[in-house]
Scaffold this active site. Structure first.
Site, PDB file in Angstrom:
ATOM      1  N   ASP A  52      49.380  23.638  71.746  1.00 50.35           N
ATOM      2  CA  ASP A  52      48.012  22.763  71.712  1.00 50.35           C
ATOM      3  C   ASP A  52      47.931  22.830  69.886  1.00 50.35           C
ATOM      4  OD1 ASP A  52      45.262  21.812  71.374  1.00 50.35           O
ATOM      5  OD2 ASP A  52      44.562  23.900  73.022  1.00 50.35           O
ATOM      6  N   ASP A  53      47.451  22.438  69.353  1.00 52.06           N
ATOM      7  CA  ASP A  53      47.077  22.138  68.160  1.00 52.06           C
ATOM      8  C   ASP A  53      46.757  23.427  67.239  1.00 52.06           C
ATOM      9  OD1 ASP A  53      44.045  22.048  67.500  1.00 52.06           O
ATOM     10  OD2 ASP A  53      43.810  19.938  69.219  1.00 52.06           O
ATOM     11  N   GLY A  64      32.972  12.759  64.334  1.00 52.96           N
ATOM     12  CA  GLY A  64      31.060  13.467  65.166  1.00 52.96           C
ATOM     13  C   GLY A  64      30.466  12.263  65.614  1.00 52.96           C
ATOM     14  N   CYS A  95      32.405  15.300  59.135  1.00 54.51           N
ATOM     15  CA  CYS A  95      31.374  14.313  59.252  1.00 54.51           C
ATOM     16  C   CYS A  95      32.357  13.266  58.657  1.00 54.51           C
ATOM     17  CB  CYS A  95      29.954  14.345  58.479  1.00 54.51           C
ATOM     18  SG  CYS A  95      28.977  15.556  59.226  1.00 54.51           S
ATOM     19  N   ASN A 127      29.901  14.285  53.034  1.00 53.31           N
ATOM     20  CA  ASN A 127      31.121  14.921  54.084  1.00 53.31           C
ATOM     21  C   ASN A 127      31.307  16.357  53.621  1.00 53.31           C
ATOM     22  OD1 ASN A 127      32.975  15.575  56.765  1.00 53.31           O
ATOM     23  ND2 ASN A 127      34.199  14.101  55.251  1.00 53.31           N
ATOM     24  N   GLY A 128      30.977  17.083  54.649  1.00 55.78           N
ATOM     25  CA  GLY A 128      31.546  18.647  53.722  1.00 55.78           C
ATOM     26  C   GLY A 128      30.469  19.636  53.617  1.00 55.78           C
ATOM     27  N   TYR A 157      44.043  18.799  63.176  1.00 53.24           N
ATOM     28  CA  TYR A 157      43.126  18.226  64.172  1.00 53.24           C
ATOM     29  C   TYR A 157      42.399  17.595  63.210  1.00 53.24           C
ATOM     30  CZ  TYR A 157      39.381  19.146  67.764  1.00 53.24           C
ATOM     31  OH  TYR A 157      38.396  18.521  68.722  1.00 53.24           O
TER      32      TYR A 157
END
Length: 508
Positions: free
Chosen positions: A367-368, A28, A2, A102-103, A259
Site C-alpha cells: 500500500d502507499d 478533490g 484541493c 490549495n493548502g 499519494y
C-alpha cells in the site's frame, strides 16, 4: 487538499477550465467551482459534487470570458458540507477579487481577529480561504491607495500577505479588469506550475496545481512557480513575475509524491511516477532485511497509487507482480433514509479480491501508506478469505505518526494507528503475518535524488517536524476539534441553504 487552475486565453476559457478540473479531480471530489471574467464583470458557478455533476450545459453557457479560474475541493478546514465554503471566494473591493486556494493556514484564528479589529473586514464562514482573500484584498487596497493598479503594487501586496499569513498556500486570484495573479507560500509546500501555449493571436497562460492539467489541455509546462514567488498575467497576456518572500526555501509536501498527485505529473522537477518507483526500490531493501524473499510467492498492490512502488519492489525481489484487487470506481454516496443511522462504507464495496491470485500463496500486499489501519485490517482479512496462506503487508511510506496541518485531510492523533503503537502492535491489529514500513530517511533520500536542488521536504506526518516552525499544541487541539466536529455533522442535516454569491451564479 484541493486542485486549482487559472487561465488567460485568446478564446472563451470555460471549456478549458472544465477540462483542467477533470484532470485535477483526484485532488478533490466534494465541491467544484469556476469563475470567468468578461471585461470587469465576473460570472460564477459552484456547488457540491464532482465536476461532471456540478457543471451542465446551462452552467457553462453562463460562464463567458477569456479569463477564469476554478477549483475542486477536498475540505481540510471549515465545514465539509457547506456550499458557502465551496470555492472560488469573492470580495467586491478593491476592484473585485476572486480567489481559489490549495493548502491550509495555521494562524487563521489570529487573522480573523485582526481582520475584524484592524482591517474592518467581515468573515462569513469557517473557511481559511475566506480569511486569505480578505487579507489579500486589504493588502492590495493598501498598496494601491488612489493609484492605478500595477504589477509592482500587486507584488508589494503579496509580500505583505507573506508576512501576515502562516501555513501552506498555493493561490490563484482574478483581479477584475486587470488579470490573473498567482503565488505560492515561502516554503513551496503545495504545488503550483505555470504553462503556456503559442497561438496565432499570441501567448496563452495557465497556472495549475499539477503539470498534468497543463499538458492535458494542450499546453507546454513552462516551470514551477517558485516558493514565495508571485506571477501576474495581465489581460493583454503579458507575464510579470517577482520573488516576494524574504527567505524562501523549497520544501514540497512529501505526501504529494507518496499519494496525492497523479503519477503522470511532474512536481518541482520530480516525476511523481519515478518517485514512487524509487520508493518501491528502497522498500524492497527493507523487505529483504526483514524476511527471506523466498517466503513470498507474489506481490500484489492495493489500488491505485501503490502500483509503481509495488512493481519496482517485485522486480527487485524477483517475484511475480499481480493485480489481486479490482477497484470499483463508481461507489456512490450513502443515502440516509428516515430512521436510519449513518452506514459506513465497507472497503469491500470499493475493492474485490481475485481469488486465483491468492489461493494457496504467501502474498505481499503493498500500500502507499497506512493511516488509520482499519482499511489495512479489512484488506488483510479479504486476502485470507480469498485463500492466501500467509499475508504480509508493506507500506511505501513510513509510519504516519503525526497530524497534518498543511492541507491534507489527515485523521486526528487518536485515530492515527502509528501515533502510539509499535510496528509489532500495528501488525497484530491489522492481522498480517509481517509488516514492513518504509524508512523515513531512505524515503527522503531517494526522492531528493530526483532533484537535488530542493532544500528538503515537508514530511511532518512522518517525522514530526513542521517546516513553518509556528505550529503549537494549541493549533493541534483547534484543528482536531474542528475536524472531529466536521465528521460528526450529518451530511443531510443542513437542509436548505442560502449563500452570498456572485450575480448569475446558478445554484441548481
Amino acid at each position: 487538499m484541493c486542485g486549482i487552475v487559472g487561465a488567460i486565453s485568446r478564446s472563451p476559457v470555460n471549456q478549458l477550465l472544465y477540462d483542467a478540473l477533470l484532470l485535477l479531480q483526484h485532488r478533490g471530489q466534494d465541491a467544484a467551482g469556476i469563475v470567468t471574467m468578461q471585461g470587469t464583470k465576473c460570472f460564477m458557478h459552484k456547488a457540491r459534487g464532482m465536476v461532471r455533476d456540478v457543471f451542465r450545459t446551462r452552467n457553462m453557457r453562463a460562464l463567458p470570458g477569456n479569463v477564469g479560474l476554478g477549483q475542486v475541493r477536498y475540505p481540510t478546514a471549515g465545514n465539509a458540507w457547506s456550499e458557502e465554503e465551496a470555492q472560488p471566494f469573492y470580495v467586491n473591493a478593491p476592484f473585485g477579487i476572486v480567489l481559489v486556494h490549495n493548502g491550509n493556514l495555521t494562524n487563521t484564528t489570529a487573522l480573523k481577529s485582526e481582520l475584524f479589529r484592524i482591517d474592518r473586514r467581515h468573515i462569513n464562514t469557517e473557511s481559511d480561504t475566506e480569511v486569505l482573500i480578505n487579507i489579500l484584498a486589504h493588502e492590495v487596497e493598501v498598496a494601491v491607495r488612489d493609484l492605478p493598479l500595477t504589477p509592482q503594487a500587486l507584488f508589494a501586496a503579496v509580500a505583505a500577505v507573506h508576512k501576515r499569513i502562516k501555513g501552506s498556500y498555493a493561490v490563484i486570484a482574478l483581479i477584475a479588469g486587470h488579470g490573473l495573479l498567482a503565488f505560492r507560500d515561502p516554503f513551496g509546500i503545495r504545488p503550483l506550475a505555470i504553462g503556456q501555449l503559442q497561438t496565432d493571436e499570441g501567448l496563452e497562460y495557465m497556472v495549475a496545481s499539477e503539470s498534468v492539467a497543463i499538458e492535458g489541455t494542450g499546453r507546454h509546462v513552462l516551470r514551477d512557480v517558485a516558493p514565495g514567488e508571485a506571477v501576474f498575467i495581465d489581460v493583454d497576456g503579458r507575464l510579470h513575475t517577482q520573488q516576494c518572500a524574504a527567505n524562501p526555501s523549497l520544501h514540497p509536501c512529501m505526501f504529494e509524491f507518496v499519494y496525492l498527485a497523479r503519477p503522470d505529473s511532474v512536481l518541482d522537477g520530480i516525476s511523481v511516477y519515478q518517485a514512487r518507483l524509487n520508493l518501491g526500490e528502497t522498500l524492497a531493501q527493507r523487505v529483504i532485511s526483514t524476511m527471506p524473499p523466498s517466503e513470498i510467492d507474489v506481490v500484489i498492490p492495493i489500488p491505485e497509487s501503490s502500483r509503481p512502488s509495488a512493481m519496482q519492489l517485485a522486480q527487485k525481489l524477483g517475484k511475480p507482480y499481480r493485480e489481486g484487487f479490482v477497484k470499483n470506481r463508481y461507489v456512490g454516496r450513502t443515502f440516509i433514509m428516515p430512521g436510519q443511522a449513518v452506514r459506513k462504507k465497507s472497503v469491500r464495496q470499493k475493492l474485490n479480491a481475485i481469488g486465483v491470485e491468492f489461493k494457496g500463496r504467501n502474498v505481499l500486499l503493498v500500500d502507499d501508506s497506512i493511516v488509520r489501519g482499519t482499511t489495512s485490517k479489512e484488506i488483510v482479512q479479504m486476502a485470507r478469505e480469498a485463500g492466501a496462506k500467509k499475508v504480509y503487508m508493506a507500506s511505501a511510506a513510513p509510519p504516519v505518526r503525526y497530524p497534518n496541518v498543511y492541507g491534507i485531510d489527515m485523521p486526528t492523533r487518536e485515530e492515527l494507528i502509528a501515533a502510539d503503537r509499535s510496528i509489532e502492535q500495528i501488525r497484530e491489529y491489522i492481522g498480517a503475518d509481517a509488516l514492513i514500513y518504509q524508512d523515513v530517511d531512505a524515503m527522503k533520500r531517494v526522492v531528493l535524488a530526483l532533484n537535488p536542488k530542493l532544500d528538503g521536504f515537508e514530511a511532518s506526518c512522518f517525522d514530526g517536524r513542521y517546516i513553518t516552525g509556528d505550529v503549537s499544541e494549541a493549533d493541534f487541539a483547534a484543528i482536531e476539534a474542528q475536524r472531529s466536529g466536521a465528521r460528526n455533522d450529518d451530511e443531510d442535516s443542513a437542509g436548505e441553504r442560502t449563500r452570498l454569491a456572485l450575480q448569475n451564479a446558478d445554484a441548481s
